[in-house]
Design a protein around this motif. Structure first.
Motif, PDB file in Angstrom:
ATOM      1  N   GLY A   1       0.802  -1.205   0.000  1.00  0.00           N
ATOM      2  CA  GLY A   1       0.000   0.000   0.000  1.00  0.00           C
ATOM      3  C   GLY A   1       0.837   1.258   0.000  1.00  0.00           C
TER       4      GLY A   1
ATOM      5  N   SER B   1       1.500   5.085   2.088  1.00  0.00           N
ATOM      6  CA  SER B   1       1.293   5.793   3.354  1.00  0.00           C
ATOM      7  C   SER B   1       2.341   6.881   3.485  1.00  0.00           C
ATOM      8  CB  SER B   1       1.377   4.836   4.550  1.00  0.00           C
ATOM      9  OG  SER B   1       2.655   4.224   4.601  1.00  0.00           O
ATOM     10  N   PHE B   2       2.055   7.851   4.335  1.00  0.00           N
ATOM     11  CA  PHE B   2       3.022   8.903   4.613  1.00  0.00           C
ATOM     12  C   PHE B   2       4.170   8.333   5.438  1.00  0.00           C
ATOM     13  CE2 PHE B   2      -0.931  11.405   4.069  1.00  0.00           C
ATOM     14  CZ  PHE B   2      -0.499  12.199   3.012  1.00  0.00           C
ATOM     15  N   THR B   3       5.378   8.819   5.145  1.00  0.00           N
ATOM     16  CA  THR B   3       6.558   8.317   5.863  1.00  0.00           C
ATOM     17  C   THR B   3       7.204   9.379   6.740  1.00  0.00           C
ATOM     18  OG1 THR B   3       8.006   8.859   3.978  1.00  0.00           O
ATOM     19  CG2 THR B   3       7.060   6.632   4.045  1.00  0.00           C
TER      20      THR B   3
ATOM     21  N   TRP C   1       5.846  10.282   1.092  1.00  0.00           N
ATOM     22  CA  TRP C   1       5.215   8.977   1.105  1.00  0.00           C
ATOM     23  C   TRP C   1       6.089   7.963   0.368  1.00  0.00           C
ATOM     24  CZ3 TRP C   1       3.218  13.404  -1.102  1.00  0.00           C
ATOM     25  CH2 TRP C   1       3.307  13.510  -2.495  1.00  0.00           C
ATOM     26  N   ASN C   2       5.747   6.699   0.511  1.00  0.00           N
ATOM     27  CA  ASN C   2       6.533   5.652  -0.133  1.00  0.00           C
ATOM     28  C   ASN C   2       6.163   5.525  -1.613  1.00  0.00           C
ATOM     29  OD1 ASN C   2       4.029   4.403   1.163  1.00  0.00           O
ATOM     30  ND2 ASN C   2       4.625   2.805  -0.297  1.00  0.00           N
TER      31      ASN C   2
ATOM     32  N   ARG D   1      -4.430  12.964   2.773  1.00  0.00           N
ATOM     33  CA  ARG D   1      -4.147  11.641   2.244  1.00  0.00           C
ATOM     34  C   ARG D   1      -3.477  11.802   0.884  1.00  0.00           C
ATOM     35  NH1 ARG D   1     -10.170   9.237   0.511  1.00  0.00           N
ATOM     36  NH2 ARG D   1     -10.480  10.587  -1.316  1.00  0.00           N
TER      37      ARG D   1
ATOM     38  N   SER E   1      -3.901   6.393   0.495  1.00  0.00           N
ATOM     39  CA  SER E   1      -3.340   6.137   1.819  1.00  0.00           C
ATOM     40  C   SER E   1      -4.432   6.303   2.870  1.00  0.00           C
ATOM     41  CB  SER E   1      -2.201   7.114   2.110  1.00  0.00           C
ATOM     42  OG  SER E   1      -2.718   8.427   2.312  1.00  0.00           O
ATOM     43  N   ASP E   2      -4.197   5.807   4.054  1.00  0.00           N
ATOM     44  CA  ASP E   2      -5.082   6.111   5.165  1.00  0.00           C
ATOM     45  C   ASP E   2      -4.953   7.596   5.506  1.00  0.00           C
ATOM     46  OD1 ASP E   2      -5.960   3.497   5.427  1.00  0.00           O
ATOM     47  OD2 ASP E   2      -4.368   2.977   6.851  1.00  0.00           O
TER      48      ASP E   2
ATOM     49  N   VAL F   1      -4.406  10.996   7.493  1.00  0.00           N
ATOM     50  CA  VAL F   1      -3.735  11.431   8.715  1.00  0.00           C
ATOM     51  C   VAL F   1      -4.305  12.794   9.091  1.00  0.00           C
ATOM     52  CG1 VAL F   1      -1.610  10.184   8.212  1.00  0.00           C
ATOM     53  CG2 VAL F   1      -1.839  12.557   7.480  1.00  0.00           C
TER      54      VAL F   1
END
Length: 377
Positions: free
Chosen positions: A35, A37-39, A62-63, A135, A152-153, A155
């Motif tokens: 998936g 997501s923010f990193t 993000w990735n 997101r 992404s989920d 935040v």
């Protein structure tokens, strides 16, 4: 053995027929099992001051996503005042992003705080502290209009508005940089720190405007979000350097140009959200019943690149009125609505104080703070 040979031939025929018909082939993108997501690590709260509007608020990282497709993967950074990200609550902060990060300014966070109903007025029930959501969306292809996508989920981050002060708020700016700078009085060619500034109408707005002397036989230029480097530069969506399509682009762009490919003194408008830009060449004059030609014709003014001023010497009649206009036409005109020396498009006529010979100047070098002067000789 003969039956086996016939079976093999039949299978090969089926495979060949399936592969030879393009319409029968459908490719389904496979989502990255890990998936998106923010990193980056977020602050506990983001303290927002209007005087810091041009500063970086946060760089969202993000990735990289592998969607197992033979096409480009792009990203879109979204914000919302509601975790559901309903369409009417959705703000696109950045789209068509090729990298795995995107900078968000204090001005953009202030705009989101405004959407969330935050303020610093003690007389209202609204709070100066609130939550907004972010997101990132990944999608496959050259356009965002695709169903091959991942989100992404969300935040949440907390925004905190600092109490208003009497300090003058600096408007958000972008900068025009190109081969016109040295000849036009803007320092060295293609030098970001010497770029000609355009200003937005207010904090959180992306409608940049300003007057720029683009003095080059074959102008080429770009728009930069800051004057400290080339990150995030905008060019033209055309195919050749010097194109003028009125469309901005950040990836695979070319240098922008003027409408007819030549130089002049231009009213420049650019919108980094709508991805549009427009240049209108202007030559300024003075008109009014205080001038020798009354309201019938303009008296041309002269531009000086060193002082960045339009000037003219003229006999004026006291008690009568004047106005500044471009290109001998009323489409672009400037007046002084509050008689305070600052100009507004379509503003009120300017009253000349008394009879005499005057040096009249028009200063359009300060974005959205245009001014003039009448000096009696």
């Amino acid at each position: 053995m003969k039956k086996l040979s016939i079976l093999v031939i039949a299978i090969l025929a089926l495979i060949f027929n399936a592969c030879s018909t393009d319409d029968d082939f459908t490719f389904v993108a496979k989502p990255d099992p890990e998936g998106i997501s923010f990193t980056n690590t977020f602050l506990s709260s983001y303290i927002l001051k209007p005087t810091n509007a041009n500063n970086l608020g946060e760089r969202f990282v993000w990735n990289e996503v592998d969607m197992d497709v033979q096409t480009t993967v792009r990203y879109e950074l979204q914000a919302s005042i509601d975790e559901s990200f309903e369409n009417d609550e959705l703000t696109i902060l950045g789209s068509d992003i090729a990298e795995t990060n995107y900078p968000v300014t204090i001005a953009e966070l202030l705009s989101l705080a405004n959407d969330a109903g935050l303020d610093t007025d003690p007389e209202t029930e609204a709070s100066n502290l609130g939550e907004v959501f972010f997101r990132v969306r990944a999608y496959a292809g050259e356009t965002s209009a695709t169903n091959v996508e991942q989100f992404s989920d969300p935040v949440s981050i907390t925004l905190e508005l600092v109490e208003d002060t009497n300090e003058e708020v600096e408007l958000p700016k972008i900068f025009v940089v190109g081969n016109f700078q040295a000849a036009g009085g803007y320092g060295n060619d293609w030098t970001p720190e010497d770029g000609a500034a355009l200003a937005a109408s207010a904090l959180g707005k992306t409608d940049y405007e300003g007057f720029v002397y683009i003095n080059a036989d074959a102008p080429e230029f770009k728009f930069l979000p800051t004057n400290t480097g080339w990150d995030g530069d905008f060019g033209d969506a055309g195919s050749e350097n010097g194109d003028y399509t009125k469309t901005l682009k950040q990836e695979d762009e070319v240098n922008a140009g003027t409408p007819d490919g030549t130089g002049g003194y231009f009213l420049v408008k650019a919108d980094t959200e709508k991805l549009t830009y427009e240049l209108t060449e202007t030559n300024w004059g003075l008109i009014g019943d205080a001038t020798p030609t009354l309201w019938d014709a303009d008296t041309d003014m002269t531009y000086d690149a060193d002082s960045m001023l339009w000037t003219v010497n003229l006999d004026l009649i006291g008690g009568k009125e004047i106005k500044f206009r471009a290109n001998d036409d009323w489409e672009i005109n400037l007046g002084d609505t509050d008689a305070d020396g600052t100009m507004e498009f379509g503003g009120d006529n300017i009253i000349v104080p008394e009879d005499g010979n005057y040096t009249i100047t028009l200063d359009l070098s300060h974005q959205r703070h245009y001014s003039y002067s009448l000096t009696k000789n």
